[in-house]
Design an enzyme around this catalytic site. Structure first.
Site, PDB file in Angstrom:
ATOM      1  N   GLU A  35     -60.743 -46.628 -10.231  1.00  0.00           N
ATOM      2  CA  GLU A  35     -60.744 -45.906 -11.509  1.00  0.00           C
ATOM      3  C   GLU A  35     -59.312 -45.558 -11.909  1.00  0.00           C
ATOM      4  OE1 GLU A  35     -63.393 -42.577 -11.466  1.00  0.00           O
ATOM      5  OE2 GLU A  35     -65.150 -43.829 -11.046  1.00  0.00           O
ATOM      6  N   ASN A  52     -57.642 -42.850 -12.502  1.00  0.00           N
ATOM      7  CA  ASN A  52     -56.912 -41.726 -11.902  1.00  0.00           C
ATOM      8  C   ASN A  52     -57.155 -41.557 -10.403  1.00  0.00           C
ATOM      9  OD1 ASN A  52     -55.713 -40.785 -14.385  1.00  0.00           O
ATOM     10  ND2 ASN A  52     -57.757 -40.095 -14.971  1.00  0.00           N
ATOM     11  N   GLY A 111     -57.501 -44.684  -7.948  1.00  0.00           N
ATOM     12  CA  GLY A 111     -56.921 -45.745  -7.138  1.00  0.00           C
ATOM     13  C   GLY A 111     -57.570 -45.797  -5.775  1.00  0.00           C
ATOM     14  N   GLN A 156     -34.881 -68.953  -4.174  1.00  0.00           N
ATOM     15  CA  GLN A 156     -33.478 -69.043  -3.751  1.00  0.00           C
ATOM     16  C   GLN A 156     -33.091 -70.478  -3.396  1.00  0.00           C
ATOM     17  OE1 GLN A 156     -32.216 -66.067  -4.118  1.00  0.00           O
ATOM     18  NE2 GLN A 156     -30.082 -66.585  -3.688  1.00  0.00           N
ATOM     19  N   GLY A 181     -32.487 -72.369  -6.417  1.00  0.00           N
ATOM     20  CA  GLY A 181     -31.338 -71.917  -7.206  1.00  0.00           C
ATOM     21  C   GLY A 181     -31.749 -71.638  -8.641  1.00  0.00           C
ATOM     22  N   GLY A 182     -30.903 -72.024  -9.591  1.00  0.00           N
ATOM     23  CA  GLY A 182     -31.181 -71.750 -11.004  1.00  0.00           C
ATOM     24  C   GLY A 182     -32.476 -72.358 -11.487  1.00  0.00           C
ATOM     25  N   GLU A 226     -56.759 -54.808  -3.099  1.00  0.00           N
ATOM     26  CA  GLU A 226     -57.535 -54.356  -1.933  1.00  0.00           C
ATOM     27  C   GLU A 226     -56.765 -53.336  -1.097  1.00  0.00           C
ATOM     28  OE1 GLU A 226     -60.339 -55.237  -2.386  1.00  0.00           O
ATOM     29  OE2 GLU A 226     -60.200 -57.137  -3.415  1.00  0.00           O
ATOM     30  N   THR A 229     -52.786 -51.135  -1.157  1.00  0.00           N
ATOM     31  CA  THR A 229     -51.374 -51.482  -1.020  1.00  0.00           C
ATOM     32  C   THR A 229     -50.997 -51.680   0.443  1.00  0.00           C
ATOM     33  OG1 THR A 229     -50.700 -49.171  -0.810  1.00  0.00           O
ATOM     34  CG2 THR A 229     -50.841 -50.071  -3.051  1.00  0.00           C
TER      35      THR A 229
END
Length: 380
Positions: free
Chosen positions: A128, A130, A132, A337, A340-341, A364, A366
């Site tokens: 829900e 508020n 978690g 990584q 690279g780019g 499920e 943290t």
């Protein structure tokens, strides 16, 4: 004792998914991801292949496989598109799994065949806005009125919250904070007062639908209760043991996909007249990735093996989910990584793995929640 060789069924499932995915998933995944499309027709096809009822016994129309085959199926789907793997896992483990574990024979006969074929797409509502992980303080209520319960409240972060045909929903029937004050109900789409709400616009896993479930004076007959009144929270904790294995498998698939992409690219990419894999900066990185991947695989299949044999699995499933999800994030990062780019562009698959994988450390429970579960189990 675990057998480390793939069974004939596992090999068959893996090859079937690779063949299917090459035609039905890979050509469309970028478009689906770009537009946050939930490809419902694809899941109907997965139902025809038996992948939407992997764990459902054959007498209820399912494939009748165990957790080793189930983990293999999630892993292979996650390599193709993690969002597809996530939705398949949520349907199998949470909604179908809850009914399979705690439904009456009549409820199983009514729902499991349709879930196994994906005539019905399943959702599962615990979280829900508020609360978690603090599920005992949920605000959604179910008030008894004769032969009915009237549900009011909302659930969020629900896989298939809009497109689902049937949802297993946990609502409070007792006092706030009472772990024996919650009850599980099966609620069908079309029930008056029940609807899907806002669909989340997400960083990753964009091919899996995540939305609200809303209940406004929704009347549900007492025949739709799973188990007994007051058992909903306890049932949910048992369902989540399987859910953790699902997320571990999902993490494993992403990690393996990212590693295989990085390994292949490192052999092809030339710098200074040599492939970049010839340089220790890359080759050592690949060695670390491969080793951590194998460790995650062992933890995940150990948990699956324990689940198959009906043994205590809470500790093993939490360890598998925790480690596999953390190293999956690490491997996706390392894969970018290596590229690279180019790894930062949508032309290559590692960019998507990088975005999708973060959900695995959240879904499920943290990673911090998994540490609580692990330490609590160790200190019993």
């Amino acid at each position: 004792m675990m057998n480390f060789q793939l069974t004939e069924n596992q090999s068959m499932i893996a090859q079937m998914i690779r063949d299917f995915g090459a035609k039905e998933i890979t050509p469309f995944r970028k478009e689906w991801d770009d537009h946050q499309t939930f490809p419902l027709p694809l899941f109907k096809k997965l139902g025809e292949l038996g992948l939407m009822g992997v764990l459902i016994p054959s007498e209820y129309g399912g494939s009748g496989f165990g957790y080793l085959e189930y983990v293999t199926a999630i892993l292979e789907l996650a390599k193709l598109d993690p969002g597809i793997g996530l939705s398949m896992a949520a349907h199998n483990s949470l909604c179908s799994g809850h009914i399979m574990l705690f439904g009456s024979e009549e409820q199983k006969q009514k729902y499991l065949p349709k879930l196994a074929s994906c005539e019905f797409l399943g959702a599962w509502g615990l979280t829900e806005p508020n609360t978690g992980s603090d599920a005992a303080n949920m605000k959604t209520t179910a008030t008894a009125e004769g032969d009915y319960f009237v549900l009011n409240g909302a659930k969020n972060f629900i896989t298939h919250g809009v497109s689902g045909d049937v949802a297993v929903v946990i609502a409070r029937t007792g006092e706030v904070g009472d772990k024996h004050g919650m009850t599980a109900f099966v609620v069908e789409k079309g029930t008056e007062g029940f609807r899907g709400g806002r669909k989340e616009d997400k960083l990753g896993m964009r091919t899996s639908e995540t939305a609200e479930l809303i209940f406004e004076d929704c009347r549900v007959h007492k025949s739709q209760i799973l188990g007994e009144v007051g058992e909903g929270f306890i049932q949910s904790m048992k369902v989540l043991d399987g859910g953790r294995i699902s997320i571990a498998a999902l993490s494993l698939g992403i990690a393996e996909g990212a590693f295989e992409a990085a390994l292949s690219y490192s052999k092809e990419r030339q710098q200074f007249q040599k492939p970049i894999s010839a340089y220790q900066g890359i080759s050592f990185k690949l060695a670390d990735m491969a080793t951590k991947l194998e460790a995650a695989k062992l933890l995940t299949f150990k948990a699956a093996d324990l689940k198959n044999r009906g043994e205590y699995v809470t500790l093993a499933s939490a360890q598998a989910k925790y480690y596999a999800s953390e190293i999956a994030v690490e491997l996706a990062n390392e894969a970018v990584q290596v590229y690279g780019g180019y790894g930062f562009t949508k032309d290559y698959p590692v960019e998507k793995y990088y975005r999708d994988v973060k959900l695995c450390t959240i879904g499920e429970g943290t990673s911090e929640i998994q540490k609580i579960v692990i330490s609590r189990e160790l200190l019993k």
